[in-house]
Design a protein around this motif. Structure first.
Motif, PDB file in Angstrom:
ATOM      1  N   GLU A 152      49.885  -7.947  -8.369  1.00 13.45           N
ATOM      2  CA  GLU A 152      50.483  -7.278  -9.353  1.00 13.45           C
ATOM      3  C   GLU A 152      49.553  -6.474 -10.174  1.00 13.45           C
ATOM      4  O   GLU A 152      49.495  -5.734 -10.564  1.00 13.45           O
ATOM      5  N   ILE A 153      48.597  -8.020 -10.274  1.00 13.81           N
ATOM      6  CA  ILE A 153      47.485  -6.887 -11.656  1.00 13.81           C
ATOM      7  C   ILE A 153      46.405  -6.512 -10.987  1.00 13.81           C
ATOM      8  O   ILE A 153      46.516  -5.465 -11.512  1.00 13.81           O
ATOM      9  N   ALA A 154      46.525  -6.967  -9.872  1.00 11.81           N
ATOM     10  CA  ALA A 154      44.728  -5.535  -9.356  1.00 11.81           C
ATOM     11  C   ALA A 154      45.991  -4.755  -8.759  1.00 11.81           C
ATOM     12  O   ALA A 154      45.167  -2.788  -9.522  1.00 11.81           O
ATOM     13  N   GLN A 155      46.954  -4.177  -8.423  1.00 10.42           N
ATOM     14  CA  GLN A 155      48.017  -3.244  -8.229  1.00 10.42           C
ATOM     15  C   GLN A 155      47.844  -2.393  -9.244  1.00 10.42           C
ATOM     16  O   GLN A 155      48.022  -0.931  -9.348  1.00 10.42           O
ATOM     17  N   GLN A 156      48.993  -2.775 -10.508  1.00  4.84           N
ATOM     18  CA  GLN A 156      48.832  -2.398 -11.956  1.00  4.84           C
ATOM     19  C   GLN A 156      47.640  -1.705 -12.223  1.00  4.84           C
ATOM     20  O   GLN A 156      47.404  -0.149 -12.242  1.00  4.84           O
ATOM     21  N   TYR A 157      46.174  -2.226 -12.081  1.00  7.46           N
ATOM     22  CA  TYR A 157      45.056  -1.516 -12.124  1.00  7.46           C
ATOM     23  C   TYR A 157      44.423  -0.523 -11.329  1.00  7.46           C
ATOM     24  O   TYR A 157      43.313   0.005 -11.438  1.00  7.46           O
ATOM     25  N   GLY A 158      44.764  -0.302 -10.136  1.00  2.78           N
ATOM     26  CA  GLY A 158      44.556  -0.077  -8.758  1.00  2.78           C
ATOM     27  C   GLY A 158      42.814  -0.998  -8.500  1.00  2.78           C
ATOM     28  O   GLY A 158      42.072   0.223  -8.527  1.00  2.78           O
ATOM     29  N   LYS A 159      42.828  -2.041  -8.486  1.00  2.98           N
ATOM     30  CA  LYS A 159      42.044  -2.447  -7.999  1.00  2.98           C
ATOM     31  C   LYS A 159      42.062  -2.462  -6.668  1.00  2.98           C
ATOM     32  O   LYS A 159      42.696  -2.993  -5.879  1.00  2.98           O
ATOM     33  N   PRO A 160      40.650  -2.089  -5.910  1.00  6.62           N
ATOM     34  CA  PRO A 160      40.895  -2.532  -4.282  1.00  6.62           C
ATOM     35  C   PRO A 160      40.803  -3.741  -4.242  1.00  6.62           C
ATOM     36  O   PRO A 160      40.849  -4.551  -4.537  1.00  6.62           O
ATOM     37  N   ILE A 161      41.450  -4.616  -3.025  1.00  9.01           N
ATOM     38  CA  ILE A 161      42.211  -6.115  -3.094  1.00  9.01           C
ATOM     39  C   ILE A 161      41.550  -5.766  -1.049  1.00  9.01           C
ATOM     40  O   ILE A 161      42.149  -5.034  -0.668  1.00  9.01           O
ATOM     41  N   ILE A 162      40.832  -6.863  -1.475  1.00 15.05           N
ATOM     42  CA  ILE A 162      39.838  -7.470   0.119  1.00 15.05           C
ATOM     43  C   ILE A 162      40.476  -8.622   0.745  1.00 15.05           C
ATOM     44  O   ILE A 162      40.870  -9.811  -0.245  1.00 15.05           O
ATOM     45  N   ALA A 163      41.138  -8.626   1.406  1.00 15.21           N
ATOM     46  CA  ALA A 163      42.192  -9.613   1.600  1.00 15.21           C
ATOM     47  C   ALA A 163      40.595 -10.955   2.944  1.00 15.21           C
ATOM     48  O   ALA A 163      40.138 -10.159   3.221  1.00 15.21           O
ATOM     49  N   ILE A 164      40.493 -11.900   3.208  1.00 14.18           N
ATOM     50  CA  ILE A 164      39.796 -12.171   3.655  1.00 14.18           C
ATOM     51  C   ILE A 164      40.212 -13.555   4.313  1.00 14.18           C
ATOM     52  O   ILE A 164      40.562 -14.758   4.047  1.00 14.18           O
ATOM     53  N   GLU A 165      40.175 -13.425   5.842  1.00 11.69           N
ATOM     54  CA  GLU A 165      40.948 -14.457   6.559  1.00 11.69           C
ATOM     55  C   GLU A 165      39.976 -15.555   7.404  1.00 11.69           C
ATOM     56  O   GLU A 165      38.659 -15.286   7.889  1.00 11.69           O
ATOM     57  N   PRO A 166      40.644 -16.669   6.978  1.00 13.12           N
ATOM     58  CA  PRO A 166      40.080 -18.349   7.466  1.00 13.12           C
ATOM     59  C   PRO A 166      39.254 -18.089   8.602  1.00 13.12           C
ATOM     60  O   PRO A 166      40.418 -17.029   9.248  1.00 13.12           O
ATOM     61  N   ASP A 221      49.407  -7.475   3.735  1.00 19.24           N
ATOM     62  CA  ASP A 221      49.791  -6.519   3.224  1.00 19.24           C
ATOM     63  C   ASP A 221      49.754  -5.561   2.127  1.00 19.24           C
ATOM     64  O   ASP A 221      49.802  -4.311   2.147  1.00 19.24           O
ATOM     65  N   ALA A 222      48.749  -6.394   0.742  1.00 19.01           N
ATOM     66  CA  ALA A 222      48.777  -5.902  -0.035  1.00 19.01           C
ATOM     67  C   ALA A 222      46.923  -5.294  -0.452  1.00 19.01           C
ATOM     68  O   ALA A 222      46.489  -4.630  -1.045  1.00 19.01           O
ATOM     69  N   ALA A 223      46.446  -5.976   0.902  1.00 24.84           N
ATOM     70  CA  ALA A 223      44.937  -5.452   1.179  1.00 24.84           C
ATOM     71  C   ALA A 223      44.814  -3.358   1.113  1.00 24.84           C
ATOM     72  O   ALA A 223      45.548  -3.508   2.345  1.00 24.84           O
ATOM     73  N   HIS A 224      43.276  -3.912   1.371  1.00 29.88           N
ATOM     74  CA  HIS A 224      42.981  -2.254   1.301  1.00 29.88           C
ATOM     75  C   HIS A 224      42.341  -2.600   2.340  1.00 29.88           C
ATOM     76  O   HIS A 224      41.938  -1.838   3.500  1.00 29.88           O
ATOM     77  N   LYS A 225      42.240  -3.644   2.815  1.00 31.66           N
ATOM     78  CA  LYS A 225      40.365  -4.048   4.139  1.00 31.66           C
ATOM     79  C   LYS A 225      40.913  -5.791   4.080  1.00 31.66           C
ATOM     80  O   LYS A 225      40.957  -6.266   3.359  1.00 31.66           O
ATOM     81  N   VAL A 226      41.167  -5.688   5.748  1.00 27.89           N
ATOM     82  CA  VAL A 226      41.413  -7.317   6.349  1.00 27.89           C
ATOM     83  C   VAL A 226      39.831  -7.374   6.504  1.00 27.89           C
ATOM     84  O   VAL A 226      39.140  -6.609   8.021  1.00 27.89           O
ATOM     85  N   VAL A 227      39.229  -8.733   6.290  1.00 32.94           N
ATOM     86  CA  VAL A 227      38.078  -9.009   6.785  1.00 32.94           C
ATOM     87  C   VAL A 227      37.895 -10.389   7.636  1.00 32.94           C
ATOM     88  O   VAL A 227      39.085 -10.924   6.912  1.00 32.94           O
ATOM     89  N   LYS A 228      37.254 -10.896   7.999  1.00 29.04           N
ATOM     90  CA  LYS A 228      37.485 -12.042   8.255  1.00 29.04           C
ATOM     91  C   LYS A 228      35.946 -13.396   7.630  1.00 29.04           C
ATOM     92  O   LYS A 228      35.610 -12.290   6.700  1.00 29.04           O
ATOM     93  N   TRP A 229      35.673 -14.652   7.987  1.00 26.90           N
ATOM     94  CA  TRP A 229      35.465 -14.857   7.008  1.00 26.90           C
ATOM     95  C   TRP A 229      33.601 -15.014   7.560  1.00 26.90           C
ATOM     96  O   TRP A 229      32.980 -16.257   8.334  1.00 26.90           O
ATOM     97  N   GLN A 230      32.776 -14.186   7.125  1.00 24.63           N
ATOM     98  CA  GLN A 230      31.676 -13.524   7.624  1.00 24.63           C
ATOM     99  C   GLN A 230      31.153 -12.742   6.359  1.00 24.63           C
ATOM    100  O   GLN A 230      31.436 -11.555   5.299  1.00 24.63           O
TER     101      GLN A 230
END
Length: 130
Positions: A83-97, A109-118
């Motif tokens: 919520e805070i990241a979205q409030q400030y318009g900060k990009p979110i990167i999700a890291i999948e284990p 769903d909130a992420a701008h990009k989903v990446v692998k554990w690399q």
């Protein structure tokens, strides 16, 4: 220099340490806005004080990295960090284990990009979005 907030739970501090190591191995110059283990902000007092402390950390970042393990779906604080990241318009990167059969839909769903554990994937996403 990139300014990163890496969301994590100290119950899973080994995952946080592995992510920072992956980023370090890529030679990325960054300032880590994350909460240090030796100075946890959960001892701040009330929930509103903790939220304000997280807000202060996230506000000045280039992007927010969130480990998308299934535990993230059940963490109220990760939801607040989103919520805070979205409030400030900060990009979110999700890291999948690695080898995870279940990951957090809330985080992805909130992420701008989903990446692998690399390391390369994580750093490429930071450079792209930050």
């Amino acid at each position: 220099m990139y300014r990163l907030f890496i969301s994590h739970s100290w119950a899973y501090s080994d995952a946080y340490e592995k992510v920072t190591k992956l980023i370090d191995e890529q030679g990325l110059s960054y300032y880590n806005h994350s909460v240090p283990m030796n100075d946890p902000i959960h001892s701040c007092g009330t929930d509103s004080q903790l939220r304000a402390a997280i807000d202060a950390k996230v506000k000045n970042t280039s992007c927010v990295l969130i480990l998308a393990g299934v535990y993230s779906s059940y963490s109220k604080w990760i939801k607040i960090e989103i919520e805070i990241a979205q409030q400030y318009g900060k990009p979110i990167i999700a890291i999948e284990p690695w080898a995870s059969e279940k990951t957090s839909k809330i985080v992805k769903d909130a992420a701008h990009k989903v990446v692998k554990w690399q390391g390369k994937s994580i750093v490429d996403a930071i450079k792209e979005l930050a």
